[in-house]
Design a protein around this motif. Structure first.
Motif, PDB file in Angstrom:
ATOM      1  N   CYS A 104      35.099  72.607 134.904  1.00 35.72           N
ATOM      2  CA  CYS A 104      36.166  72.029 134.090  1.00 35.72           C
ATOM      3  C   CYS A 104      37.066  73.161 133.601  1.00 35.72           C
ATOM      4  N   ALA A 105      38.323  72.875 133.334  1.00 34.38           N
ATOM      5  CA  ALA A 105      39.227  73.857 132.738  1.00 34.38           C
ATOM      6  C   ALA A 105      38.613  74.356 131.442  1.00 34.38           C
ATOM      7  N   VAL A 106      38.959  75.574 131.071  1.00 33.36           N
ATOM      8  CA  VAL A 106      38.345  76.177 129.894  1.00 33.36           C
ATOM      9  C   VAL A 106      38.616  75.324 128.659  1.00 33.36           C
ATOM     10  N   GLY A 107      37.576  75.170 127.841  1.00 39.22           N
ATOM     11  CA  GLY A 107      37.704  74.375 126.633  1.00 39.22           C
ATOM     12  C   GLY A 107      37.334  72.920 126.849  1.00 39.22           C
ATOM     13  N   PHE A 108      37.290  72.489 128.090  1.00 46.62           N
ATOM     14  CA  PHE A 108      36.917  71.112 128.398  1.00 46.62           C
ATOM     15  C   PHE A 108      35.429  71.046 128.728  1.00 46.62           C
ATOM     16  N   HIS A 113      31.033  63.093 134.964  1.00 45.99           N
ATOM     17  CA  HIS A 113      32.026  63.223 136.045  1.00 45.99           C
ATOM     18  C   HIS A 113      33.465  63.351 135.556  1.00 45.99           C
ATOM     19  N   LYS A 114      33.633  63.639 134.270  1.00 43.13           N
ATOM     20  CA  LYS A 114      34.980  63.878 133.756  1.00 43.13           C
ATOM     21  C   LYS A 114      34.977  65.138 132.911  1.00 43.13           C
ATOM     22  N   CYS A 115      36.158  65.646 132.612  1.00 40.70           N
ATOM     23  CA  CYS A 115      36.272  66.781 131.700  1.00 40.70           C
ATOM     24  C   CYS A 115      37.006  66.300 130.452  1.00 40.70           C
ATOM     25  N   TRP A 116      36.359  66.449 129.306  1.00 41.08           N
ATOM     26  CA  TRP A 116      36.937  65.968 128.054  1.00 41.08           C
ATOM     27  C   TRP A 116      37.057  67.096 127.049  1.00 41.08           C
ATOM     28  N   ARG A 117      38.065  67.000 126.204  1.00 41.53           N
ATOM     29  CA  ARG A 117      38.234  67.972 125.134  1.00 41.53           C
ATOM     30  C   ARG A 117      38.736  67.249 123.885  1.00 41.53           C
ATOM     31  N   LEU A 118      38.015  67.458 122.778  1.00 40.83           N
ATOM     32  CA  LEU A 118      38.362  66.805 121.511  1.00 40.83           C
ATOM     33  C   LEU A 118      39.337  67.652 120.699  1.00 40.83           C
ATOM     34  N   PHE A 229      42.208  62.869 118.897  1.00 42.53           N
ATOM     35  CA  PHE A 229      42.353  62.412 120.283  1.00 42.53           C
ATOM     36  C   PHE A 229      41.507  63.261 121.218  1.00 42.53           C
ATOM     37  N   VAL A 230      41.235  62.703 122.373  1.00 43.04           N
ATOM     38  CA  VAL A 230      40.484  63.409 123.412  1.00 43.04           C
ATOM     39  C   VAL A 230      41.354  63.469 124.667  1.00 43.04           C
ATOM     40  N   CYS A 231      41.502  64.678 125.215  1.00 43.99           N
ATOM     41  CA  CYS A 231      42.258  64.856 126.458  1.00 43.99           C
ATOM     42  C   CYS A 231      41.285  64.889 127.637  1.00 43.99           C
ATOM     43  N   GLU A 232      41.776  64.454 128.763  1.00 46.89           N
ATOM     44  CA  GLU A 232      40.925  64.327 129.946  1.00 46.89           C
ATOM     45  C   GLU A 232      41.560  64.982 131.170  1.00 46.89           C
ATOM     46  N   LEU A 233      40.730  65.665 131.949  1.00 46.32           N
ATOM     47  CA  LEU A 233      41.124  66.212 133.251  1.00 46.32           C
ATOM     48  C   LEU A 233      40.041  65.857 134.255  1.00 46.32           C
ATOM     49  N   PRO A 234      40.385  65.775 135.531  1.00 47.97           N
ATOM     50  CA  PRO A 234      39.325  65.620 136.520  1.00 47.97           C
ATOM     51  C   PRO A 234      38.591  66.949 136.690  1.00 47.97           C
ATOM     52  N   PRO A 235      37.280  66.910 136.946  1.00 50.11           N
ATOM     53  CA  PRO A 235      36.578  68.153 137.286  1.00 50.11           C
ATOM     54  C   PRO A 235      37.152  68.683 138.596  1.00 50.11           C
ATOM     55  N   THR A 236      36.915  69.942 138.880  1.00 52.36           N
ATOM     56  CA  THR A 236      37.457  70.504 140.117  1.00 52.36           C
ATOM     57  C   THR A 236      36.498  71.524 140.692  1.00 52.36           C
ATOM     58  N   VAL A 237      36.655  71.800 141.984  1.00 52.12           N
ATOM     59  CA  VAL A 237      35.809  72.797 142.636  1.00 52.12           C
ATOM     60  C   VAL A 237      36.199  74.182 142.129  1.00 52.12           C
ATOM     61  N   HIS A 238      35.200  74.931 141.735  1.00 56.11           N
ATOM     62  CA  HIS A 238      35.439  76.270 141.208  1.00 56.11           C
ATOM     63  C   HIS A 238      36.100  77.151 142.273  1.00 56.11           C
ATOM     64  N   ASP A 239      37.089  77.947 141.859  1.00 58.55           N
ATOM     65  CA  ASP A 239      37.782  78.819 142.809  1.00 58.55           C
ATOM     66  C   ASP A 239      38.306  80.028 142.044  1.00 58.55           C
ATOM     67  N   LYS A 240      37.627  81.150 142.217  1.00 61.91           N
ATOM     68  CA  LYS A 240      37.999  82.304 141.393  1.00 61.91           C
ATOM     69  C   LYS A 240      39.343  82.904 141.809  1.00 61.91           C
ATOM     70  N   ASN A 241      39.858  82.518 142.963  1.00 63.25           N
ATOM     71  CA  ASN A 241      41.146  83.048 143.424  1.00 63.25           C
ATOM     72  C   ASN A 241      42.301  82.095 143.139  1.00 63.25           C
ATOM     73  N   CYS A 242      42.088  81.133 142.269  1.00 66.17           N
ATOM     74  CA  CYS A 242      43.091  80.090 142.085  1.00 66.17           C
ATOM     75  C   CYS A 242      43.573  80.022 140.650  1.00 66.17           C
ATOM     76  N   ILE A 243      44.874  80.094 140.469  1.00 60.52           N
ATOM     77  CA  ILE A 243      45.442  80.013 139.125  1.00 60.52           C
ATOM     78  C   ILE A 243      45.648  78.559 138.715  1.00 60.52           C
ATOM     79  N   ASN A 244      46.188  77.775 139.613  1.00 59.55           N
ATOM     80  CA  ASN A 244      46.455  76.371 139.294  1.00 59.55           C
ATOM     81  C   ASN A 244      45.491  75.485 140.066  1.00 59.55           C
ATOM     82  N   ASN A 245      44.366  75.226 139.441  1.00 53.66           N
ATOM     83  CA  ASN A 245      43.282  74.505 140.100  1.00 53.66           C
ATOM     84  C   ASN A 245      43.172  73.121 139.474  1.00 53.66           C
TER      85      ASN A 245
END
Ligand SMILES: *[C@@H]1O[C@H](CO)[C@@H](O)[C@H](O)[C@H]1NC(C)=O
Ligand SMILES: *[C@@H]1O[C@H](CO)[C@@H](O)[C@H](O)[C@H]1NC(C)=O
Ligand SMILES: *[C@@H]1O[C@H](CO)[C@@H](O)[C@H](O)[C@H]1NC(C)=O
Length: 363
Positions: A104-108, A113-118, A229-245
């Motif tokens: 998940c993006a940092v902080g999420f 199967h989801k990424c949530w952040r409060l 509120f809670v924000c949501e993103l889809p989880p994603t495949v980890h990729d250390k060479n990727c800025i916009n994942n």
């Protein structure tokens, strides 16, 4: 299925009728379609090229991508900007551990199967949505089944929050009148409305009740109330060479002015294609990669307004074309907070572009 064929032909004949002039002048659309077919074939057969091109021309581009991104972030207000930049890993709750290449993006936090952040600060629905946008193009959370409803109650356990904005908007009194944020379906399949909700006479916005006897139920309310509120993103495949994942794909920004064909050829050298877009959420995410007003090329041709051919061969699931008066290549208006509308413009136009490849691959 048999019904499809005549309607496609119908559209094509309409297209030919209305665009005869353009076709005569430029010999345009057939050539473009054939070009795309050739390009797609080229992409598919040219995979080994990836290894050959690795590392030669990329560093300059990578650097410029990073710096412009960071630079623009520092202009942006309020939010601790660093969070949007890197798709950093690591967030897990006990018992909710994602598969090891999923992140998940940092902080999420990875939940079910989801990424949530409060966010516990109290905001109107509109400001809450805007805050989510700043965190990697996330959206206010959505709930599609009872398991997710319970997961949210679990996530909020001991959070000290009474109500949360959801990504749901209702414009009437039926479950069909309610749409999850960013055009992603109604509540007719699953909902957890409290009695007398949904009802837009109380307000178009819907909040999730965390505490008390109605915990887990959803209620219509005025959008100008303020709550957490809670924000949501889809989880994603980890990729250390990727800025916009995002959602298992890596998006590579290139601020060169190229034609669509040149851009697609360049993307191919990065194991990528010119970007294709398959949901309003993805469209929204892409806005967050840019902090300028302009146009970028999409990897598509659109002979008519509701018929898109994606160069990467992916199906047409989403279409945001606003106007197709002038050409068959598809460009997107990029503007922070804008609608991300697409326009068809002459294919000779040059613009910045975005490549998209699967996340987690080595190119
Ligand atoms: C993630 O890892 C699993 C197990 O190693 C693998 O089966 C799956 O294909 C991987 N997913 C992606 C998208 O790479
Ligand atoms: C919220 O909106 C309602 C109806 O539009 C209005 O009557 C009310 O004064 C507003 N409340 C606040 C706090 O702005
Ligand atoms: C259409 O494209 C042509 C060629 O690029 C350009 O000269 C013309 O101004 C465009 N028309 C509109 C309405 O955008």
């Amino acid at each position: 299925m048999p019904g499809c064929l005549p309607s496609v032909f119908e559209k094509w004949s309409q297209f030919l009728k209305f665009h005869r002039r353009i076709i005569l002048i430029g010999g345009a659309s057939e050539i473009i379609i054939i070009t795309v077919a050739v390009i797609v074939t080229y992409c598919l057969t040219k995979q080994p090229a990836c290894e050959i091109y690795t590392g030669t021309s990329s560093p300059a581009f990578q650097t410029s991508t990073v710096s412009s991104f960071t630079e623009s972030l520092s202009n942006s207000d309020t939010s601790p900007a660093s969070t949007t930049t890197e798709p950093l890993p690591t967030s897990s709750t006990p018992g909710k551990i994602p598969p090891n290449n999923i992140t998940c993006a940092v902080g999420f936090t990875y939940i079910n199967h989801k990424c949530w952040r409060l966010f516990t600060d109290l905001q109107t629905r509109e400001n809450a949505d805007g805050a989510c946008m700043r965190y990697g193009g996330s959206t206010l959370f959505s709930i599609r089944n009872e398991q997710e409803n319970n997961a949210m109650l679990g996530f909020m356990l001991n959070a000290g929050v009474d109500n949360l904005w959801t990504g749901l908007i209702c414009v009437g009194k039926t479950t069909f009148s309610c749409t999850w944020d960013m055009e992603s379906g109604t509540t007719s399949v699953y909902n957890s409305f409290a009695s007398e909700s949904p009802d837009n006479t109380y307000g178009n916005c819907v909040y999730f009740i965390i505490t008390g006897t109605q915990a887990g139920q959803w209620k219509s309310g005025l959008c100008n109330m303020t709550m957490s509120f809670v924000c949501e993103l889809p989880p994603t495949v980890h990729d250390k060479n990727c800025i916009n994942n995002y959602n298992n794909h890596c998006y590579l920004r290139y601020d060169d002015s190229d034609t669509v064909v040149e851009a697609q050829r360049f993307c191919n050298t990065k194991c990528a294609n010119l970007v294709s877009i398959h949901s309003a959420n993805e469209n929204r995410f892409i806005q967050t990669i840019y902090y300028v007003d302009g146009y970028i090329a999409l990897g598509a041709v659109a002979p008519i307004i509701d018929y898109i051919v994606w160069m990467d061969g992916s199906p047409q699931l989403y279409n945001n074309i606003q106007d197709n008066s002038n050409g068959t290549c598809v460009f997107m208006r990029i503007l922070w907070g804008g609608a991300g509308y697409w326009y068809t413009i002459d294919c000779v136009k040059r613009s910045w572009f975005l490549c998209k490849r699967p996340a987690g691959i080595v190119c």
